[in-house]
Structures are given as C-alpha cells and as structure tokens.
Design a protein around this motif. Structure first.
Motif, PDB file in Angstrom:
ATOM      1  N   TYR A 175       0.836  -1.208   0.000  1.00  0.00           N
ATOM      2  CA  TYR A 175       0.000   0.000   0.000  1.00  0.00           C
ATOM      3  C   TYR A 175       0.871   1.259   0.000  1.00  0.00           C
ATOM      4  CZ  TYR A 175      -4.113  -2.863   1.205  1.00  0.00           C
ATOM      5  OH  TYR A 175      -5.136  -3.775   1.197  1.00  0.00           O
ATOM      6  N   MET A 176       1.922   1.254   0.832  1.00  0.00           N
ATOM      7  CA  MET A 176       2.789   2.426   0.934  1.00  0.00           C
ATOM      8  C   MET A 176       3.515   2.685  -0.380  1.00  0.00           C
ATOM      9  SD  MET A 176       2.636   4.159   3.704  1.00  0.00           S
ATOM     10  CE  MET A 176       4.135   5.110   3.480  1.00  0.00           C
ATOM     11  N   ASN A 177       3.984   1.621  -1.030  1.00  0.00           N
ATOM     12  CA  ASN A 177       4.680   1.778  -2.307  1.00  0.00           C
ATOM     13  C   ASN A 177       3.739   2.367  -3.357  1.00  0.00           C
ATOM     14  OD1 ASN A 177       7.041   0.753  -1.275  1.00  0.00           O
ATOM     15  ND2 ASN A 177       6.663  -1.343  -1.978  1.00  0.00           N
ATOM     16  N   ALA A 178       2.499   1.860  -3.388  1.00  0.00           N
ATOM     17  CA  ALA A 178       1.519   2.372  -4.353  1.00  0.00           C
ATOM     18  C   ALA A 178       1.210   3.842  -4.076  1.00  0.00           C
ATOM     19  CB  ALA A 178       0.238   1.544  -4.277  1.00  0.00           C
ATOM     20  N   ALA A 179       1.054   4.186  -2.805  1.00  0.00           N
ATOM     21  CA  ALA A 179       0.758   5.587  -2.443  1.00  0.00           C
ATOM     22  C   ALA A 179       1.927   6.496  -2.809  1.00  0.00           C
ATOM     23  CB  ALA A 179       0.456   5.679  -0.944  1.00  0.00           C
ATOM     24  N   THR A 180       3.148   6.014  -2.593  1.00  0.00           N
ATOM     25  CA  THR A 180       4.333   6.817  -2.917  1.00  0.00           C
ATOM     26  C   THR A 180       4.427   7.075  -4.417  1.00  0.00           C
ATOM     27  OG1 THR A 180       5.514   5.871  -1.028  1.00  0.00           O
ATOM     28  CG2 THR A 180       6.846   6.927  -2.722  1.00  0.00           C
ATOM     29  N   VAL A 181       4.135   6.043  -5.216  1.00  0.00           N
ATOM     30  CA  VAL A 181       4.169   6.197  -6.669  1.00  0.00           C
ATOM     31  C   VAL A 181       3.117   7.203  -7.127  1.00  0.00           C
ATOM     32  CG1 VAL A 181       3.748   5.014  -8.860  1.00  0.00           C
ATOM     33  CG2 VAL A 181       5.122   3.902  -7.105  1.00  0.00           C
ATOM     34  N   LEU A 182       1.905   7.114  -6.579  1.00  0.00           N
ATOM     35  CA  LEU A 182       0.829   8.029  -6.967  1.00  0.00           C
ATOM     36  C   LEU A 182       1.141   9.464  -6.545  1.00  0.00           C
ATOM     37  CD1 LEU A 182      -2.290   5.837  -6.104  1.00  0.00           C
ATOM     38  CD2 LEU A 182      -1.470   6.455  -8.383  1.00  0.00           C
ATOM     39  N   ALA A 183       1.756   9.623  -5.376  1.00  0.00           N
ATOM     40  CA  ALA A 183       2.035  10.964  -4.859  1.00  0.00           C
ATOM     41  C   ALA A 183       3.197  11.628  -5.591  1.00  0.00           C
ATOM     42  CB  ALA A 183       2.325  10.891  -3.359  1.00  0.00           C
ATOM     43  N   SER A 184       4.249  10.844  -5.904  1.00  0.00           N
ATOM     44  CA  SER A 184       5.451  11.430  -6.493  1.00  0.00           C
ATOM     45  C   SER A 184       5.479  11.346  -8.012  1.00  0.00           C
ATOM     46  CB  SER A 184       6.694  10.725  -5.940  1.00  0.00           C
ATOM     47  OG  SER A 184       6.741   9.378  -6.384  1.00  0.00           O
ATOM     48  N   GLY A 185       4.751  10.337  -8.564  1.00  0.00           N
ATOM     49  CA  GLY A 185       4.786  10.141 -10.011  1.00  0.00           C
ATOM     50  C   GLY A 185       5.975   9.329 -10.480  1.00  0.00           C
ATOM     51  N   TYR A 186       6.749   8.789  -9.526  1.00  0.00           N
ATOM     52  CA  TYR A 186       7.939   8.017  -9.887  1.00  0.00           C
ATOM     53  C   TYR A 186       7.926   6.654  -9.205  1.00  0.00           C
ATOM     54  CZ  TYR A 186      10.146  12.084 -12.033  1.00  0.00           C
ATOM     55  OH  TYR A 186      10.434  13.136 -12.851  1.00  0.00           O
ATOM     56  N   TYR A 187       8.495   5.640  -9.888  1.00  0.00           N
ATOM     57  CA  TYR A 187       8.612   4.302  -9.320  1.00  0.00           C
ATOM     58  C   TYR A 187      10.075   4.050  -8.992  1.00  0.00           C
ATOM     59  CZ  TYR A 187       8.372  -0.769  -8.761  1.00  0.00           C
ATOM     60  OH  TYR A 187       8.459  -2.030  -8.246  1.00  0.00           O
ATOM     61  N   GLU A 188      10.333   3.741  -7.721  1.00  0.00           N
ATOM     62  CA  GLU A 188      11.714   3.603  -7.265  1.00  0.00           C
ATOM     63  C   GLU A 188      12.310   2.261  -7.685  1.00  0.00           C
ATOM     64  OE1 GLU A 188      14.345   3.916  -3.127  1.00  0.00           O
ATOM     65  OE2 GLU A 188      12.153   4.069  -3.065  1.00  0.00           O
ATOM     66  N   LEU A 189      13.558   2.297  -8.189  1.00  0.00           N
ATOM     67  CA  LEU A 189      14.323   1.101  -8.564  1.00  0.00           C
ATOM     68  C   LEU A 189      15.596   1.103  -7.722  1.00  0.00           C
ATOM     69  CD1 LEU A 189      13.913   1.501 -12.432  1.00  0.00           C
ATOM     70  CD2 LEU A 189      12.654  -0.096 -10.965  1.00  0.00           C
ATOM     71  N   PRO A 190      15.530   0.561  -6.494  1.00  0.00           N
ATOM     72  CA  PRO A 190      16.668   0.667  -5.566  1.00  0.00           C
ATOM     73  C   PRO A 190      17.958   0.059  -6.111  1.00  0.00           C
ATOM     74  CG  PRO A 190      14.692  -0.116  -4.426  1.00  0.00           C
ATOM     75  CD  PRO A 190      14.386  -0.149  -5.881  1.00  0.00           C
ATOM     76  N   LYS A 191      17.872  -1.081  -6.814  1.00  0.00           N
ATOM     77  CA  LYS A 191      19.081  -1.746  -7.305  1.00  0.00           C
ATOM     78  C   LYS A 191      19.823  -0.883  -8.318  1.00  0.00           C
ATOM     79  CE  LYS A 191      17.586  -6.511  -6.472  1.00  0.00           C
ATOM     80  NZ  LYS A 191      17.266  -7.830  -7.066  1.00  0.00           N
TER      81      LYS A 191
END
Length: 339
Positions: free
Chosen positions: A296-312
C-alpha cells in the motif's frame, strides 16, 4: 517591535475518524487488524478516530518588521512516514496550514473569510454573553461566550477569556459554524492561549487547530482529522540581523535535522507527546513489517510522487503519468524517463 526572535515547536497529526465495525472488517485490513487496538474518542466531536501520522518540527523564527522579512530555521524534524522525505512532507503541511491572527477582522481558512469574534464589526454577526470572571495567571479576566446571530454565515461559536484592563485575550476557543460551506471541510476547531506580559505586549504561547476533512457533510461520513499544535517560547526583541540573513535558502544539505535521536526529542520537546501521539511511531514501526502495508505504501508513494523507485539501479522511473499518451494527430505516444 522592529525585530523579534522566538523558539517554536510544532506537531501535526492526521487521524482517520468515524470508524465503525463494518470499516474494520474490510478486506483491505486483513492481517492488520491490530491497528484498531489504538483507536480513541475525540473530546471535541465525540467521534472515534485512529491516529495514522505525526510530524514534529523544532525551529527558530526570526523576523524584521522594518524590512519586512521573516525566516524560520529548522533545528529538528521527525515524522512517522516511512522513509526520509522530510522536505516533501514539510512542504505539503506548510501549504495545508496557514498562519492567522484572531485580532484581525477576518480569518482566512481554505480561501474563505470568516468573521473573527474580535472583529470591530463582530457585534453585527455575533451574540455575546458575559458568563464568568476569574483570576488566570494573576490577571483578572472575563469569560465571554459568543455564537452566531444567523445561520449560513462564515462565523464561529465558542468563548474567550479577556483581561479586564488590557483587553488582551488570555484564552480563546472557536468552532466554525456548521452551516459554513467549505469544500472537503466538515469542521474547524481552534484553541489559543496567550501570555499577557504588560499593557501593550501579549504573546501567543500555544495554538491548536483541528480540521475535519471529509468528502461530504453527513455526520456519519468518514474523514480525516488534521491537527496542528504550535508552541512558542524564549522571545527576544529588537536585536537586528543584517539583511542578507533573511535571504531565502533554496536547499539545506544538512540531513541530520531529520535523524535526531529519541533522547534529543525527549529533552527538547516543549510538551510531552500524549498516549495517541506516542503510539503512532510504534504503530508505523510495526506496520512496516507487514507485506500488505508495504505494498500500500509503495503504491501511495508512486501516486504521490509520479515516480517508481528502482533501488538496485539507484534511480527512479518516471514520471509514470507521462509514460502513455494519445492524441488525434500522432496517435499513441510512449515515453520513458528517469532520475
């Protein structure tokens, strides 16, 4: 005063309110039922609520009324959101809550001008009742209750304690008129306390504001309480700073202000956290171990920021809302980007 300086402590809290058994049984909360063990009841509205977020800030505020300029230097910041993001959260909260002065004729909230009960024209829209007298901090004060003369106007109901000689407010409580029509806002409640120093100096020492955000005005509708509490102390006056001191700081690279220890906060908070506020930090730490909540947090972060994090890859993909586009001339347009 020409110049001023004070220390400020501010905490902002968000709670889900009007929680009932049907809401608690929703599939979305399966595996996270323990969060509802932390529910409480509001002393103002009588509704049940679940605290979900808290943000604390310690800062020094400087101002020069001859320039006129104001500067706030953040000394520490702590929030219960997962991850860093201190700047982003702070920016959002600053936009949400604006400063106001109850001595002004009008108080602006969410682009609406409410008539202050202390307005010079207040007698036109409020009824006033002298209810009590008492000594408060060695000052003789009158307690005056006020309420709107008519429905449908942007007014408040509540009471205040006013000093008998300076006519300075010692304490005041305001609750917005229920018939005030503000989009997404069902209720506004304000408490303020002042330190009456002398005939001409009375300083705000505590300011609490609670807003009930909801999609509709129905009493049973679920919403979010937004609470802001600000405390002020250690005022100093007429100590000028050079004009360059007030230049806007675009970026502060000192990330240590977001990583202060628990001992630091225990020693420097102006007031202790209550049970609900202290529980929020523990709640988020526990939820961080639940896979569904992480999703849920990852989905909310993507919607709020507009970016999908790729840590690797140490990068973000996006903005995702521009990935797919279409228009009549070019047809489908695909776009890839990152940061």
């Amino acid at each position: 005063f020409d110049q001023y300086k004070y220390d400020k402590y501010e905490k902002i809290e968000f709670d889900i309110n009007s929680i009932d058994s049907a809401f608690m049984k929703k599939k979305a909360f399966k595996g996270m039922e323990f969060v509802f063990d932390r529910m409480d009841t509001s002393r103002i509205t009588g509704k049940t609520y679940l605290p979900i977020f808290i943000n604390e800030t310690l800062s020094e505020v400087y101002g020069d009324n001859t320039l006129p300029k104001k500067k706030e230097i953040i000394k520490a910041n702590k929030n219960s959101a997962l991850g860093e993001g201190g700047d982003m959260v702070n920016g959002f909260l600053k936009d949400l809550y604006v400063d106001y002065d109850i001595y002004k004729n009008y108080l602006k909230f969410f682009d609406k001008d409410f008539v202050s009960p202390l307005s010079t024209t207040g007698i036109n829209v409020y009824n006033y009742v002298l209810a009590d007298t008492a000594y408060i901090d060695g000052k003789y004060c009158y307690n005056i209750v006020f309420y709107p003369r008519r429905k449908g106007e942007l007014t408040f109901k509540g009471d205040f304690w006013v000093n008998d000689t300076t006519f300075a407010i010692k304490k005041i409580n305001l609750q917005a008129n229920k018939s005030a029509n503000i989009n997404w806002v069902k209720d506004i409640y304000i408490e303020q306390e002042f330190d009456v120093v002398n005939d001409s100096v009375f300083l705000l020492k505590r300011d609490h504001m609670m807003t009930d955000f909801a999609l509709n005005k129905k009493e049973s509708s679920k919403g979010i309480y937004g609470k802001r509490t600000s405390l002020f102390k250690n005022h100093e006056f007429n100590k000028p700073k050079v004009a360059d001191f007030y230049k806007e700081e675009v970026y502060n690279p000192d990330l240590s202000i977001y990583k202060r220890s628990d001992d630091y906060w225990a020693a420097n908070r102006f007031e202790k956290l209550n049970k609900d506020e202290a529980n929020i930090y523990g709640l988020l730490d526990t939820l961080a171990t639940v896979p569904k909540f992480k999703m849920y947090m990852n989905a909310a972060t993507v919607l709020a920021s507009g970016y999908y994090e790729l840590p690797k890859l140490k990068m973000d993909f996006g903005p995702i809302f521009s990935t797919f586009g279409y228009n009549d001339i070019e047809g489908i347009r695909l776009r890839a980007g990152g940061r």
